[in-house]
Enzyme design. Structure first.
Site, PDB file in Angstrom:
ATOM      1  N   ARG A 232       0.849  -1.181   0.000  1.00  0.00           N
ATOM      2  CA  ARG A 232       0.000   0.000   0.000  1.00  0.00           C
ATOM      3  C   ARG A 232       0.891   1.239   0.000  1.00  0.00           C
ATOM      4  O   ARG A 232       1.958   1.226   0.636  1.00  0.00           O
ATOM      5  CB  ARG A 232      -0.874   0.039   1.263  1.00  0.00           C
ATOM      6  CG  ARG A 232      -2.033  -0.942   1.255  1.00  0.00           C
ATOM      7  CD  ARG A 232      -3.152  -0.445   0.349  1.00  0.00           C
ATOM      8  NE  ARG A 232      -4.306  -1.294   0.406  1.00  0.00           N
ATOM      9  CZ  ARG A 232      -4.575  -2.271  -0.473  1.00  0.00           C
ATOM     10  NH1 ARG A 232      -3.763  -2.507  -1.468  1.00  0.00           N
ATOM     11  NH2 ARG A 232      -5.669  -2.970  -0.366  1.00  0.00           N
ATOM     12  N   GLU A 261      -3.420   7.789  -4.158  1.00  0.00           N
ATOM     13  CA  GLU A 261      -3.791   7.356  -5.518  1.00  0.00           C
ATOM     14  C   GLU A 261      -5.057   8.054  -5.981  1.00  0.00           C
ATOM     15  O   GLU A 261      -5.960   8.272  -5.174  1.00  0.00           O
ATOM     16  CB  GLU A 261      -4.010   5.839  -5.524  1.00  0.00           C
ATOM     17  CG  GLU A 261      -2.727   5.091  -5.234  1.00  0.00           C
ATOM     18  CD  GLU A 261      -2.930   3.600  -5.037  1.00  0.00           C
ATOM     19  OE1 GLU A 261      -4.018   3.086  -5.339  1.00  0.00           O
ATOM     20  OE2 GLU A 261      -1.995   2.963  -4.580  1.00  0.00           O
ATOM     21  N   HIS A 279      -1.400   0.757  -9.788  1.00  0.00           N
ATOM     22  CA  HIS A 279      -2.055  -0.186  -8.851  1.00  0.00           C
ATOM     23  C   HIS A 279      -2.760  -1.326  -9.609  1.00  0.00           C
ATOM     24  O   HIS A 279      -3.988  -1.409  -9.610  1.00  0.00           O
ATOM     25  CB  HIS A 279      -3.057   0.554  -7.949  1.00  0.00           C
ATOM     26  CG  HIS A 279      -3.431  -0.238  -6.724  1.00  0.00           C
ATOM     27  ND1 HIS A 279      -3.810   0.350  -5.535  1.00  0.00           N
ATOM     28  CD2 HIS A 279      -3.494  -1.579  -6.498  1.00  0.00           C
ATOM     29  CE1 HIS A 279      -4.084  -0.594  -4.637  1.00  0.00           C
ATOM     30  NE2 HIS A 279      -3.911  -1.770  -5.200  1.00  0.00           N
TER      31      HIS A 279
HETATM   32  C1  8YV Z   1      -7.201  -4.148  -6.026  1.00  0.00           C
HETATM   33  C2  8YV Z   1      -5.792  -4.602  -3.887  1.00  0.00           C
HETATM   34  O1  8YV Z   1      -6.449  -3.246  -6.755  1.00  0.00           O
HETATM   35  O2  8YV Z   1      -6.498  -6.705  -3.144  1.00  0.00           O
HETATM   36  C3  8YV Z   1      -6.042  -5.612  -2.830  1.00  0.00           C
HETATM   37  O3  8YV Z   1      -5.798  -5.307  -1.644  1.00  0.00           O
HETATM   38  O4  8YV Z   1      -5.177  -3.613  -3.672  1.00  0.00           O
HETATM   39  C4  8YV Z   1      -6.274  -4.906  -5.255  1.00  0.00           C
HETATM   40  O5  8YV Z   1      -6.436  -6.211  -5.519  1.00  0.00           O
HETATM   41  C5  8YV Z   1      -8.489  -3.515  -5.809  1.00  0.00           C
HETATM   42  O6  8YV Z   1      -9.171  -3.758  -4.660  1.00  0.00           O
HETATM   43  C6  8YV Z   1      -9.355  -3.693  -7.024  1.00  0.00           C
HETATM   44  O7  8YV Z   1     -10.319  -2.741  -7.083  1.00  0.00           O
END
Ligand code: 8YV
Length: 313
Positions: A232, A261, A279
């Site tokens: 993150r 972001e 991301h």
């Molecule tokens: C996704 C993510 O980018 O799973 C996670 O924690 O950061 C990602 O898989 C996101 O949630 C897709 O919208």
């Protein structure tokens, strides 16, 4: 289940949206013209929230939804969900572990190779016609470099397994030493950074891991070291990272995530030793579909009084 109100917080995946629409009474928060009126009209009927890595259920949202029973996140990371509040109110929480592990680990290796072997820069070199004027400069070898991993969970282990195939010695930091691995453990991130050449952030974001990459860690990694962040954005003190890269105190960085972001510090745009991704760790057709199926499977299990597939709370 058509009468059950499900609130989706932002657009995430067309297949997920379509399947939720088919099964439930789906509300799309981003299409709501007036929030207060929407809540007046529908808050009592909303029994589930679907969020993702960028939009979760915070205390404020939870408090406005008196009928909320479950938060099903289209992500493995749940740092945007107020888990304590959910526990306190008996709201169930699910995420999407396992199905995205391989993709995120693949991308970590892709970022390492892209930074060390200067893949993006050499692609630009060819496209701009510069090759005709001379050969591209030499890059840095990956095979055999020591890889340090912060967080040896599912994703961290998958990165380690892949890096082993490149003959890389593996070391790691986590809260506790893992008794069942042969990798070298360091009890502090600074020690880990001082003893590896590539440092990969692969731990969940919590209060303890926020800014786990600070100036001291960056300095320990040093001008030959490379930081890879597939966790993150807030794991990294971003202004410190930017100044270290600009001043050449850090060798390079491969980043899939950022503190705010989709804002990315513009100082990074001109640096050839940095690879910037939007991301996309889990962003393959196959994995996003598997994540969507898990979100739906968890909601169906909940409303049919069956055990949740991937419960967190
Ligand atoms: C996704 C993510 O980018 O799973 C996670 O924690 O950061 C990602 O898989 C996101 O949630 C897709 O919208």
């Amino acid at each position: 289940m058509e009468s059950i109100g499900v609130l989706m917080l932002c657009p995430m995946n067309p297949y997920l949206e379509q399947e939720l629409q088919r099964r439930f009474n789906l509300f799309r928060l981003w299409t709501v013209p007036q929030m207060s009126q929407f809540l007046k009209d529908h808050s009592a009927s909303i029994r589930a929230v679907v969020g993702n890595a960028s939009a979760g259920a915070d205390a404020e949202l939870i408090n406005t939804l008196p009928g909320l029973e479950i938060v099903s996140s289209f992500s493995v990371g749940v740092d945007k969900i107020d888990l304590d509040k959910c526990k306190e109110k008996g709201i169930r929480v699910t995420n999407t572990p396992d199905v995205l592990t391989e993709d995120v680990a693949d991308l970590a290796i892709g970022l390492i190779l892209a930074v060390l072997r200067r893949l993006c820069e050499s692609d630009r070199y060819v496209r701009s016609g510069k090759w005709k004027k001379g050969d591209f400069r030499l890059s840095t070898k990956f095979t055999g470099k020591t890889v340090g991993i912060i967080g040896l969970g599912r994703i961290g282990m998958a990165v380690a397994k892949r890096a082993e195939a490149f003959s890389c010695p593996i070391c790691y930091y986590s809260r506790r030493e893992k008794p069942d691995t042969k990798y070298t453990y360091y009890p502090s991130v600074v020690e880990l950074a001082g003893n590896c050449q590539i440092l990969v952030v692969a731990c969940p974001l919590t209060e303890e891991t926020r800014h786990i990459i600070n100036r001291e860690v960056i300095d320990a990694l040093g001008p030959k070291g490379v930081l890879i962040n597939i966790g993150r954005g807030p794991h990294v003190d971003e202004p410190e990272l930017v100044s270290a890269l600009v001043e050449g105190r850090l060798g390079g960085a491969g980043l899939d995530v950022y503190e705010n972001e989709p804002q990315v510090p513009e100082e990074l745009f001109g640096l050839e030793n940095v690879v910037l991704l939007p991301h996309v760790g889990s962003g393959t057709v196959e994995t996003r579909m598997a994540m969507a199926d898990l979100v739906i499977g968890n909601l169906e299990a909940h409303f049919l009084n069956k055990p949740l597939l991937t419960p967190l709370v």
